[in-house]
Design an enzyme around this catalytic site. Structure first.
Site, PDB file in Angstrom:
ATOM      1  N   ARG A  76      33.072  40.856  -9.211  1.00  0.00           N
ATOM      2  CA  ARG A  76      32.493  39.640  -9.779  1.00  0.00           C
ATOM      3  C   ARG A  76      31.629  40.018 -10.985  1.00  0.00           C
ATOM      4  O   ARG A  76      30.740  40.870 -10.880  1.00  0.00           O
ATOM      5  CB  ARG A  76      31.646  38.926  -8.723  1.00  0.00           C
ATOM      6  CG  ARG A  76      31.078  37.596  -9.163  1.00  0.00           C
ATOM      7  CD  ARG A  76      30.282  36.965  -8.029  1.00  0.00           C
ATOM      8  NE  ARG A  76      31.150  36.604  -6.906  1.00  0.00           N
ATOM      9  CZ  ARG A  76      30.740  36.555  -5.636  1.00  0.00           C
ATOM     10  NH1 ARG A  76      29.495  36.872  -5.333  1.00  0.00           N
ATOM     11  NH2 ARG A  76      31.578  36.207  -4.686  1.00  0.00           N
ATOM     12  N   LYS A 212      19.664  32.488  -4.653  1.00  0.00           N
ATOM     13  CA  LYS A 212      20.409  31.774  -5.687  1.00  0.00           C
ATOM     14  C   LYS A 212      19.502  30.820  -6.445  1.00  0.00           C
ATOM     15  O   LYS A 212      18.697  30.110  -5.846  1.00  0.00           O
ATOM     16  CB  LYS A 212      21.574  31.007  -5.051  1.00  0.00           C
ATOM     17  CG  LYS A 212      22.598  31.913  -4.380  1.00  0.00           C
ATOM     18  CD  LYS A 212      23.731  31.130  -3.751  1.00  0.00           C
ATOM     19  CE  LYS A 212      24.771  32.064  -3.129  1.00  0.00           C
ATOM     20  NZ  LYS A 212      25.890  31.316  -2.510  1.00  0.00           N
ATOM     21  N   CYS A 429      36.962  27.296  -1.930  1.00  0.00           N
ATOM     22  CA  CYS A 429      36.696  28.732  -2.009  1.00  0.00           C
ATOM     23  C   CYS A 429      38.023  29.491  -1.969  1.00  0.00           C
ATOM     24  O   CYS A 429      39.083  28.908  -1.753  1.00  0.00           O
ATOM     25  CB  CYS A 429      35.787  29.168  -0.862  1.00  0.00           C
ATOM     26  SG  CYS A 429      36.595  29.129   0.761  1.00  0.00           S
ATOM     27  N   CYS A 435      39.673  36.939   1.638  1.00  0.00           N
ATOM     28  CA  CYS A 435      38.304  36.895   2.149  1.00  0.00           C
ATOM     29  C   CYS A 435      38.280  37.269   3.631  1.00  0.00           C
ATOM     30  O   CYS A 435      38.974  36.651   4.456  1.00  0.00           O
ATOM     31  CB  CYS A 435      37.690  35.519   1.953  1.00  0.00           C
ATOM     32  SG  CYS A 435      36.000  35.410   2.601  1.00  0.00           S
TER      33      CYS A 435
END
Length: 569
Positions: A76, A212, A429, A435
Site C-alpha cells: 500500500r 486514522k 473491500c 485477504c
C-alpha cells in the site's frame, strides 16, 4: 490468545524487540526457500506498508500437491489527501505490470494498493514507489495511517489550503525510524540504535492499534469523517479557513458474536485554529499511546479509549497536553457523502472530472480498458489526479482547452459512466481471494448484486433514488459498511449480515436487520422493502431515513445498538 488481562498481547513484545521496526526483515528477504516471511516479521512488515497474503482460491489444490500456499504480498502506497501527479500515476501504472498483478486498486482511504507482489519484488517495488516521492511506511500497522482529505469540495478555492494541513499532519506523524530506508532504499545501516533512532511521538512500542485521521470540508462528507479516530472539519467564514472542529473516537471494526466490539461515530470535541492542527493531532495520538488498551487487540482502538473514559476526560487530557483548552465547536452541516460525478467547474475556471471506478479496481479486461484510458490521459494531463475516499478518481484542474481531448479518450476506450445512482454510491473491500480475514466475497460479488438491486429499483420505479450500499467480506469494516443505508457484512461463503438505516450524510450508524442470509433472502427482503418505500416514502426521504420511520430498524444512537435487531415494543 492472551489469558492474563494485565499482560500486554504478544505483538507488543514483537514491536518492542523489533529494533524500531527492523525485526529480521532484511534477512528474510534473502530466504529463497519460501515465498513467505516469518510470523514476527509479518507483524513488523505491516508498518512498512506490506501485508502477507496467499491465493485462497488455490489453497486446497496446493495443499493436495504438498505445496506451500501461493504467497504474495499487498503493498500500500500512502497518498496524503489523495492527490498525485500525472507522472506519479504513470509510474504506478508501470509498476502494476512490472511487479504486481496488472491492476491498480484505489483504496477506501485514498491510497494505492498493489496485489500479487512476490517476495523477491518487495524491495524493488517499494524503492520504485519512493522514487516517485511517495512511500509505504505507516500505510499499515499500529501507527497513524494515510491522512484523508475531501477530494472535490464545492469551495474549491480553499481546497489546497486544507489539503496542505492534511499533508502536514501526515508528515508530522510519520514514524521517524531509519529502518525503512535501511531495508528498502539501501540507506546507511544504523550503527547506534540509541544515538540514531528515536520515536518522539510513538515510542518503541508505537500505538496499541491503527489510528486514522480525516480532514473534511462541509457540506461534503466524502471521507466519512465521523468514522475516524480523529477528524478535522474545516470551518469556512467569508470564504476563508478560520479553523477546524475536532472530532474523536470513531471507528468501524467489530467481531462477529462479540458484543464488546462495535462500530462508533466520533464525538465533537471542540474547535482549533489552523496553527493548532499539528498540536492537536500529535497530542491526541500521545493520549492514545499512553491510555489505549495493550492487553486486548479487540479493545485497543481509540474509539474504546474515548468510550470507556468519556469525552470530558479526553477534553481534559488534551487541554493538559496542549497547555490550553480547545474553543467551543462551530455549527456545521453535511449534506452529502458520495462523490459528484462528471464535469464540475472550479472557481478558478478549470474543471474537475470524477470517474466512477467499480470498487476502486483499475484494470484492463475483456469488458474494460480503463487502465489504458487513464494511462493515455495521464500522458497529456497538466493538472493532478485525486483519489477519492469512495474509490473513484478525479481528473482535476483541467483547462477548458483540454476537456474535449479527455472526453475523446474516454469515448475511444468506451469508458461507460452511465451507471445507476445506487451503483455510484456502492463500495466494497477486496475480500477473497487474497485477504486472510475475509469470510465472504465483496469486491468480486458486489457488482453482480448491484445488477439485481438495480433491477428491483427499476421494477418499483425508484431508480432516481440513489441508495448507499457497501459490502465487506468480514466485520473489520474497511469499506465502512456500518454507515451505509444498506450494509452487507460477510459471515460465511455466500452469507451476509444485512444492516439498514445509515444516513446519506454519514452521520448515523445502521442497525442489524437480518443475520446470515443468502442472496435469495437479500433480494426477497429488498423487493418487499422497495415496494413499501416506493408507495409510502415522503418527498425526498432517503432510504435510510425511511426504514427507520417504517420501523424496519431503529435509529442507532450508540454503536452497541448496531448488532441488536430491532424489536417493536
Amino acid at each position: 490468545m492472551n489469558t492474563n488481562k494485565n499482560q500486554p498481547v504478544a505483538v507488543e513484545f514483537i514491536k518492542e524487540n523489533s529494533n524500531f521496526l527492523r525485526g529480521t526483515i532484511a534477512s528474510e528477504l534473502g530466504n529463497e526457500v519460501t515465498g513467505s516471511i516469518s510470523e514476527n516479521d509479518t507483524q513488523i512488515s505491516k508498518f512498512h506498508g506490506i501485508y502477507q497474503q496467499d491465493d485462497r482460491d488455490l489453497r486446497k489444490e496446493r495443499s493436495k500437491q504438498k505445496l506451500e500456499p501461493l504467497y504474495s504480498f499487498m503493498i500500500r502506497a500512502r497518498v496524503p489527501g489523495g492527490i498525485c501527479t500525472p507522472e506519479q500515476w504513470l509510474a504506478i501504472d508501470d509498476m502494476a505490470d512490472r511487479y504486481a498483478n496488472g491492476s491498480i486498486r484505489i483504496t477506501t482511504r485514498q491510497a494505492f494498493q498493489f496485489h500479487g507482489v512476490i517476495k523477491k519484488n518487495l524491495k524493488p517495488t517499494i524503492a520504485a514507489i519512493n522514487q516517485q516521492l511517495m512511500d509505504t511506511i505507516a500505510a499499515c500497522g499500529d501507527v497513524n495511517r494515510n491522512v484523508m482529505c475531501t477530494a472535490n469540495p464545492e469551495l474549491s478555492s480553499i481546497h489546497y489550503r486544507v489539503y496542505q494541513d492534511a499533508k502536514a499532519i501526515s508528515d508530522h506523524l510519520t514514524p521517524q525510524t531509519s529502518a525503512y530506508h535501511e531495508i528498502w532504499i539501501d540507506g546507511e545501516k544504523v550503527k547506534s540504535e540509541s544515538k540514531t533512532d528515536h520515536e518522539p511521538i510513538y515510542g518503541k512500542t508505537y500505538l496499541p492499534r491503527k489510528f486514522k485521521i480525516a480532514v473534511v470540508i462541509p457540506p461534503d462528507n466524502d471521507v466519512d469523517v465521523l468514522a475516524h479516530d480523529l477528524g478535522f472539519i474545516a470551518i469556512i467564514e467569508n470564504h476563508e479557513l478560520v479553523g477546524y472542529n475536532v472530532t474523536v473516537g470513531g471507528g468501524m471494526g467489530t467481531t462477529h458474536g462479540d458484543s464488546s466490539t462495535f462500530p462508533l461515530l466520533a464525538h465533537t470535541l471542540g474547535f482549533c485554529t489552523p496553527d493548532q492542527v499539528l498540536l492537536v493531532a500529535e497530542n491526541t495520538v500521545k493520549i492514545q499511546r499512553d491510555h489505549g488498551d495493550r492487553t486486548n487487540r479487540k479493545h485497543a482502538r481509540f474509539k474504546y479509549t474515548v468510550d470507556d473514559h468519556g469525552i470530558d476526560w479526553l477534553r481534559g487530557q488534551l487541554s493538559d497536553h496542549m497547555g490550553q483548552p480547545l474553543l467551543a465547536a462551530k455549527k456545521i452541516e453535511f449534506t452529502h457523502n458520495g462523490d459528484r460525478f462528471g464535469w464540475r467547474k472550479n472557481l478558478d475556471g478549470s474543471w474537475n472530472h470524477t470517474l466512477f471506478i467499480a470498487n476502486g479496481r483499475v484494470k484492463d479486461d475483456g469488458m474494460n480498458s480503463l487502465r489504458t484510458a487513464l494511462r493515455e490521459i495521464a500522458q497529456i494531463h497538466q493538472g493532478n489526479f485525486r483519489l477519492t475516499a469512495n474509490q473513484n478518481l478525479i481528473i482535476a484542474q483541467v483547462p477548458d482547452s483540454a476537456k474535449n481531448q479527455i472526453d475523446q479518450l474516454l469515448g475511444l476506450y468506451k469508458i461507460n459512466q452511465q451507471v445507476s445512482l445506487t451503483r455510484q454510491l456502492s463500495m466494497a473491500c477486496v475480500a477473497l481471494p487474497t485477504c486472510s480475514l475475509a469470510m465472504a466475497e465483496a469486491e468480486r460479488y458486489l457488482p453482480e448484486l448491484i445488477n439485481q438491486i438495480d433491477g428491483l429499483q427499476q421494477k418499483h420505479h425508484i431508480s432516481n433514488r440513489g441508495i448507499m450500499i457497501r459490502m465487506t467480506g468480514c466485520p473489520n469494516g474497511c469499506a465502512r459498511p456500518f454507515i451505509a443505508e444498506i450494509g452487507f457484512v460477510g459471515k460465511a461463503l455466500g452469507r451476509y449480515n444485512m444492516y439498514l438505516g445509515g444516513k446519506p450524510d454519514g452521520t448515523r450508524l445502521n442497525q442489524l436487520y437480518l443475520e446470515n442470509i443468502t442472496e435469495s433472502d437479500i433480494l426477497k427482503q429488498l423487493d418487499d422493502i422497495f415496494s413499501h418505500y416506493a408507495k409510502d416514502a415522503i418527498s425526498n426521504e432517503s432510504f435510510g431515513d425511511f426504514v427507520i420511520r417504517a420501523q424496519y430498524v431503529s435509529a442507532v444512537t450508540h454503536g452497541k445498538q448496531v448488532h441488536l435487531k430491532w424489536v417493536e415494543s
